[in-house]
Design a protein around this motif. Sequence first.
Motif, PDB file in Angstrom:
ATOM      1  N   THR A  25       0.837  -1.202   0.000  1.00  0.00           N
ATOM      2  CA  THR A  25       0.000   0.000   0.000  1.00  0.00           C
ATOM      3  C   THR A  25       0.870   1.248   0.000  1.00  0.00           C
ATOM      4  O   THR A  25       0.631   2.189  -0.757  1.00  0.00           O
ATOM      5  N   TYR A  26       1.900   1.259   0.822  1.00  0.00           N
ATOM      6  CA  TYR A  26       2.792   2.413   0.897  1.00  0.00           C
ATOM      7  C   TYR A  26       3.478   2.650  -0.455  1.00  0.00           C
ATOM      8  O   TYR A  26       3.522   3.782  -0.957  1.00  0.00           O
ATOM      9  N   ALA A  27       4.009   1.597  -1.047  1.00  0.00           N
ATOM     10  CA  ALA A  27       4.707   1.732  -2.328  1.00  0.00           C
ATOM     11  C   ALA A  27       3.745   2.179  -3.431  1.00  0.00           C
ATOM     12  O   ALA A  27       4.092   3.041  -4.253  1.00  0.00           O
ATOM     13  N   THR A  28       2.547   1.625  -3.448  1.00  0.00           N
ATOM     14  CA  THR A  28       1.551   2.019  -4.445  1.00  0.00           C
ATOM     15  C   THR A  28       1.172   3.485  -4.276  1.00  0.00           C
ATOM     16  O   THR A  28       1.099   4.235  -5.258  1.00  0.00           O
ATOM     17  N   ASP A  29       0.962   3.915  -3.053  1.00  0.00           N
ATOM     18  CA  ASP A  29       0.647   5.325  -2.792  1.00  0.00           C
ATOM     19  C   ASP A  29       1.800   6.227  -3.209  1.00  0.00           C
ATOM     20  O   ASP A  29       1.594   7.323  -3.751  1.00  0.00           O
ATOM     21  N   ILE A  52      10.223  -3.864  -4.500  1.00  0.00           N
ATOM     22  CA  ILE A  52       8.994  -3.935  -3.709  1.00  0.00           C
ATOM     23  C   ILE A  52       7.838  -4.416  -4.576  1.00  0.00           C
ATOM     24  O   ILE A  52       7.070  -5.290  -4.178  1.00  0.00           O
ATOM     25  N   ALA A  53       7.716  -3.867  -5.782  1.00  0.00           N
ATOM     26  CA  ALA A  53       6.613  -4.233  -6.686  1.00  0.00           C
ATOM     27  C   ALA A  53       6.622  -5.720  -7.017  1.00  0.00           C
ATOM     28  O   ALA A  53       5.560  -6.324  -7.189  1.00  0.00           O
ATOM     29  N   ALA A  54       7.791  -6.325  -7.064  1.00  0.00           N
ATOM     30  CA  ALA A  54       7.885  -7.754  -7.369  1.00  0.00           C
ATOM     31  C   ALA A  54       7.173  -8.607  -6.315  1.00  0.00           C
ATOM     32  O   ALA A  54       6.720  -9.715  -6.615  1.00  0.00           O
ATOM     33  N   SER A  55       7.051  -8.083  -5.097  1.00  0.00           N
ATOM     34  CA  SER A  55       6.366  -8.837  -4.040  1.00  0.00           C
ATOM     35  C   SER A  55       4.918  -8.374  -3.847  1.00  0.00           C
ATOM     36  O   SER A  55       4.277  -8.749  -2.873  1.00  0.00           O
ATOM     37  N   CYS A  56       4.427  -7.565  -4.776  1.00  0.00           N
ATOM     38  CA  CYS A  56       3.063  -7.034  -4.701  1.00  0.00           C
ATOM     39  C   CYS A  56       2.303  -7.335  -6.004  1.00  0.00           C
ATOM     40  O   CYS A  56       1.913  -6.401  -6.729  1.00  0.00           O
ATOM     41  N   PRO A  57       2.092  -8.607  -6.321  1.00  0.00           N
ATOM     42  CA  PRO A  57       1.503  -8.955  -7.619  1.00  0.00           C
ATOM     43  C   PRO A  57       0.087  -8.421  -7.833  1.00  0.00           C
ATOM     44  O   PRO A  57      -0.334  -8.255  -8.976  1.00  0.00           O
ATOM     45  N   ASP A  58      -0.641  -8.142  -6.777  1.00  0.00           N
ATOM     46  CA  ASP A  58      -2.019  -7.668  -6.920  1.00  0.00           C
ATOM     47  C   ASP A  58      -2.143  -6.146  -6.841  1.00  0.00           C
ATOM     48  O   ASP A  58      -3.249  -5.611  -6.918  1.00  0.00           O
ATOM     49  N   ALA A  59      -1.030  -5.455  -6.684  1.00  0.00           N
ATOM     50  CA  ALA A  59      -1.063  -3.991  -6.547  1.00  0.00           C
ATOM     51  C   ALA A  59      -1.380  -3.334  -7.889  1.00  0.00           C
ATOM     52  O   ALA A  59      -0.918  -3.769  -8.932  1.00  0.00           O
ATOM     53  N   THR A  60      -2.174  -2.292  -7.831  1.00  0.00           N
ATOM     54  CA  THR A  60      -2.535  -1.522  -9.014  1.00  0.00           C
ATOM     55  C   THR A  60      -2.332  -0.050  -8.716  1.00  0.00           C
ATOM     56  O   THR A  60      -2.714   0.435  -7.648  1.00  0.00           O
ATOM     57  N   VAL A  61      -1.755   0.654  -9.666  1.00  0.00           N
ATOM     58  CA  VAL A  61      -1.577   2.099  -9.542  1.00  0.00           C
ATOM     59  C   VAL A  61      -2.536   2.777 -10.506  1.00  0.00           C
ATOM     60  O   VAL A  61      -2.488   2.537 -11.702  1.00  0.00           O
ATOM     61  N   THR A  62      -3.412   3.584  -9.959  1.00  0.00           N
ATOM     62  CA  THR A  62      -4.358   4.364 -10.750  1.00  0.00           C
ATOM     63  C   THR A  62      -4.186   5.813 -10.351  1.00  0.00           C
ATOM     64  O   THR A  62      -4.172   6.132  -9.171  1.00  0.00           O
ATOM     65  N   PHE A  63      -4.041   6.690 -11.337  1.00  0.00           N
ATOM     66  CA  PHE A  63      -3.832   8.086 -10.995  1.00  0.00           C
ATOM     67  C   PHE A  63      -4.427   8.991 -12.068  1.00  0.00           C
ATOM     68  O   PHE A  63      -4.704   8.577 -13.181  1.00  0.00           O
ATOM     69  N   LYS A  64      -4.629  10.221 -11.676  1.00  0.00           N
ATOM     70  CA  LYS A  64      -5.078  11.274 -12.572  1.00  0.00           C
ATOM     71  C   LYS A  64      -4.060  12.396 -12.427  1.00  0.00           C
ATOM     72  O   LYS A  64      -3.712  12.779 -11.306  1.00  0.00           O
TER      73      LYS A  64
END
Length: 67
Positions: A25-29, A52-64
């Motif tokens: 969550t921290y890395a995605t934010d 970090i992302a390699a250990s977060c397979p379900d993380a998604t980054v969405t931004f505007k």
Amino acid sequence: MGPNRAKGDKDPAEWMPPAKDATCTYATDWVTAKLRWNLTVDGTEARALRTIAASCPDATVTFKLAP
């Protein structure tokens, strides 16, 4: 000293939250904020984020983009 005070202005290459379940969550934010505000990322920071992302397979980054 609480986690936020220990963090200061350090990036993910220098500091991550002590709670392991908060890592993704921290890395995605962090990435979301960098993209939204079109901020630069140095090489060390980018490598840390990729690791970090390699250990977060379900993380998604969405931004505007910020206006």
